[in-house]
Design an enzyme around this catalytic site. Structure first.
Site, short mmCIF file in Angstrom:
data_model
loop_
_atom_site.label_atom_id
_atom_site.label_comp_id
_atom_site.label_asym_id
_atom_site.label_seq_id
_atom_site.Cartn_x
_atom_site.Cartn_y
_atom_site.Cartn_z
N HIS A 1 -3.28 -14.67 -8.60
CA HIS A 1 -3.28 -14.94 -7.46
C HIS A 1 -4.25 -16.23 -7.54
O HIS A 1 -4.89 -16.44 -8.06
CB HIS A 1 -4.53 -13.47 -6.80
CG HIS A 1 -4.74 -14.09 -5.34
ND1 HIS A 1 -3.61 -13.50 -4.51
CD2 HIS A 1 -5.30 -15.18 -4.76
CE1 HIS A 1 -4.13 -13.52 -3.77
NE2 HIS A 1 -5.30 -14.30 -3.00
N ASP B 1 -5.97 -3.92 5.23
CA ASP B 1 -6.80 -5.33 5.39
C ASP B 1 -5.74 -5.90 6.10
O ASP B 1 -5.69 -7.15 6.93
CB ASP B 1 -6.29 -5.82 3.44
CG ASP B 1 -5.98 -7.23 3.82
OD1 ASP B 1 -7.14 -7.27 3.78
OD2 ASP B 1 -4.87 -7.94 3.71
N ARG C 1 -9.38 -10.96 11.76
CA ARG C 1 -10.52 -12.18 11.81
C ARG C 1 -9.77 -13.36 12.13
O ARG C 1 -9.93 -14.80 11.79
CB ARG C 1 -10.13 -12.28 10.18
CG ARG C 1 -11.38 -10.51 9.33
CD ARG C 1 -11.15 -10.71 8.15
NE ARG C 1 -11.05 -11.73 7.34
CZ ARG C 1 -10.57 -11.43 5.55
NH1 ARG C 1 -9.93 -11.50 5.11
NH2 ARG C 1 -11.42 -13.10 5.24
N SER D 1 -10.69 -8.59 1.39
CA SER D 1 -9.54 -8.88 0.67
C SER D 1 -8.16 -8.64 0.27
O SER D 1 -6.76 -8.54 0.11
CB SER D 1 -8.52 -8.88 2.44
OG SER D 1 -7.61 -10.25 2.71
N LYS E 1 -5.40 -5.69 -2.38
CA LYS E 1 -4.25 -5.50 -2.57
C LYS E 1 -4.26 -5.77 -4.25
O LYS E 1 -3.26 -5.18 -5.06
CB LYS E 1 -3.59 -6.88 -2.20
CG LYS E 1 -3.99 -6.25 -0.57
CD LYS E 1 -3.02 -7.67 0.18
CE LYS E 1 -4.56 -8.88 0.88
NZ LYS E 1 -4.42 -10.01 1.12
N1 URA Z 1 -5.79 -14.22 1.37
C1 URA Z 1 -6.42 -12.75 1.52
O1 URA Z 1 -5.47 -12.22 1.14
N2 URA Z 1 -7.06 -12.50 2.03
C2 URA Z 1 -7.89 -13.10 2.30
O2 URA Z 1 -8.70 -12.83 3.10
C3 URA Z 1 -7.72 -14.91 2.20
C4 URA Z 1 -6.81 -15.44 1.80
#
Ligand code: URA
Length: 434
Positions: A82, A161, A168, A183, A187
């Site tokens: 990621h 999320d 957000r 967040s 995932k």
């Molecule tokens: N990417 C995400 O998936 N969530 C965040 O809060 C920031 C970047």
């Protein structure tokens, strides 16, 4: 339990219990807690923070708001990557096929671009016909048959999320270490991989502006992953100039293919992709040391098997694999405008954020979630940091729609050219984790 009490506790800097956090996340996801109360709590978290136990509880509550993928039908340790996002970041397109070609299954869920940074899903969408939203069965088939699977995040993975991120986004509460940790990690944990390599970007245009903040975020994500039995390692990488020469979806496919063919091997993009891939190979058990892993990466580039893996992934999922060899089959722009240097000197700064915004204005990215992209437009950045240029040298090629008015000065303003050669900083700033 009353949402008011949670907001009040956090406003005063107190800690929330796991039960309170689970109550909030469930209520935010099913709509029983009004958005204004969730927004207030989000702002209080931004100011007051969360301790390790709260961050863990938030991650788990968000992970458990939806489905968890079971990848156990595919043998071997599954390794994901990621990145916290940057302009021109196409490392997934490069390292996914490399890691798979080395025998380590690589399952990845990616996002679409919003604002000045692009999204991997949009880059893959530039390959004609390629299905970028895979069902669970298609995702598992791709992973089993090619070693690589990439799909847009499905709605049933961590739906809380999705809801909270949208809030957000409109309440200036994205930049919070516990919220970003929960967040991303909710995932990733729901996605079912056994191990994860994180690329945490650091710099004036990234979420994390200082090495101290980037280190805190990386450590926070490593703590959460480790607590849940995930092998996890984070690299902190510099983010200022765009990564590679291509910004824009079809262009980024071209650059990724060129690197998989063995071109631009000394570029920062190639070096970063190869290093991240090598870390993934170690985690997946395909190598014991970094030099051994790096040799394997070079082998699958040299013998063509990494590019062959990308072709197989594209063909299996409905895409035109021939477009990877014949770029004229990728989406094309309506016009190409050249931008040339107005003076002699060294390139001392390239403003990645400004170029990302210019690419978005061309139609390569979305200002708004509903915007439709033009996958053929973008920017070729033809000079690198520290390079000596002369007046009249080509700095950019702007690939635009036929009716788009390209203003060269806007592009020139993104590059500083000075008389003295700058000191170029390394791209790898630190690494954290197992
Ligand atoms: N990417 C995400 O998936 N969530 C965040 O809060 C920031 C970047």
């Amino acid at each position: 339990m009353r949402m008011y009490d949670l907001i009040y506790t956090k406003k005063l800097g107190g800690a929330l219990s796991a039960e309170q956090i689970a109550f909030w996340v469930a209520g935010a996801a099913d709509g029983s807690i009004p958005d204004e109360q969730s927004a207030s709590l989000l702002m209080a978290i931004c100011w007051r923070g969360m301790d390790t136990a709260e961050t863990l509880a938030l991650t788990l509550a968000m992970r458990d708001s939806g489905k968890r993928l079971d990848l156990s039908s595919v043998p071997g340790l599954k390794v994901d990557k990621h990145s916290t996002g940057g302009v021109g970041d196409k490392t997934t397109l490069i390292l996914g096929p490399i890691v798979a070609a080395c025998g380590v299954p690589c399952p990845m869920f990616s996002g679409r671009g919003l604002g000045h940074t692009g999204g991997t899903v949009d880059k893959f969408a530039a390959i004609p016909g390629l299905k970028v939203e895979l069902s669970e069965a298609e995702f598992l088939r791709s992973l089993a048959e090619t070693g690589f699977a990439n799909s847009a995040q499905t709605a049933d993975i961590a739906p809380a999320d999705k809801k909270l991120y949208a809030l957000r986004d409109i309440t200036a509460t994205v930049e919070s270490i516990p919220l970003i940790t929960a967040s991303i990690m909710s995932k990733k944990l729901a996605g079912g991989a056994d191990a994860l390599v994180l690329d945490v970007k650091c710099g004036p245009t990234a979420f994390m502006k200082t090495l101290e903040d980037a280190t805190t975020l990386a450590q926070s994500m490593v703590n959460v992953g480790t607590a849940h039995g995930m092998q996890i390692r984070a690299l902190i990488t510099r983010m200022d100039a765009p990564l590679g020469w291509a910004i824009g979806n079809a262009l980024e496919v071209m650059e990724s293919v060129e690197i998989l063919r063995g071109e631009h091997g000394d570029s920062e993009l190639a070096q970063m992709s190869f290093r991240l891939a090598a870390e993934m190979l170690i985690m997946g058990g395909a190598a014991n040391t970094l030099p051994e892993a790096q040799t394997k990466v070079q082998t699958v580039i040299r013998d063509g098997s990494a590019l062959a893996t990308l072709r197989r992934f594209v063909a299996l999922n409905g895409g035109d694999a021939g477009a990877l060899d014949d770029f004229s089959r990728l989406p094309q722009p309506g016009q190409v405008v050249e931008v040339r240097a107005a003076q002699d000197g060294y390139i001392t700064a390239i403003d990645g954020r400004a170029l990302g915004i210019l690419a978005m204005d061309l139609g390569a990215g979305r200002r708004d979630r509903m915007d439709i992209l033009d996958l053929g437009v973008g920017i070729r950045v033809l000079a690198r940091m520290g390079q000596k240029v002369g007046k009249g040298d080509l700095l950019f090629q702007v690939l635009a729609k036929a009716n788009h008015k390209v203003v060269p000065d806007l592009y020139l303003a993104t590059m500083d050219i000075e008389a003295t050669q700058p000191h170029t900083k390394p791209w790898l700033l630190a690494s954290i984790g197992c």
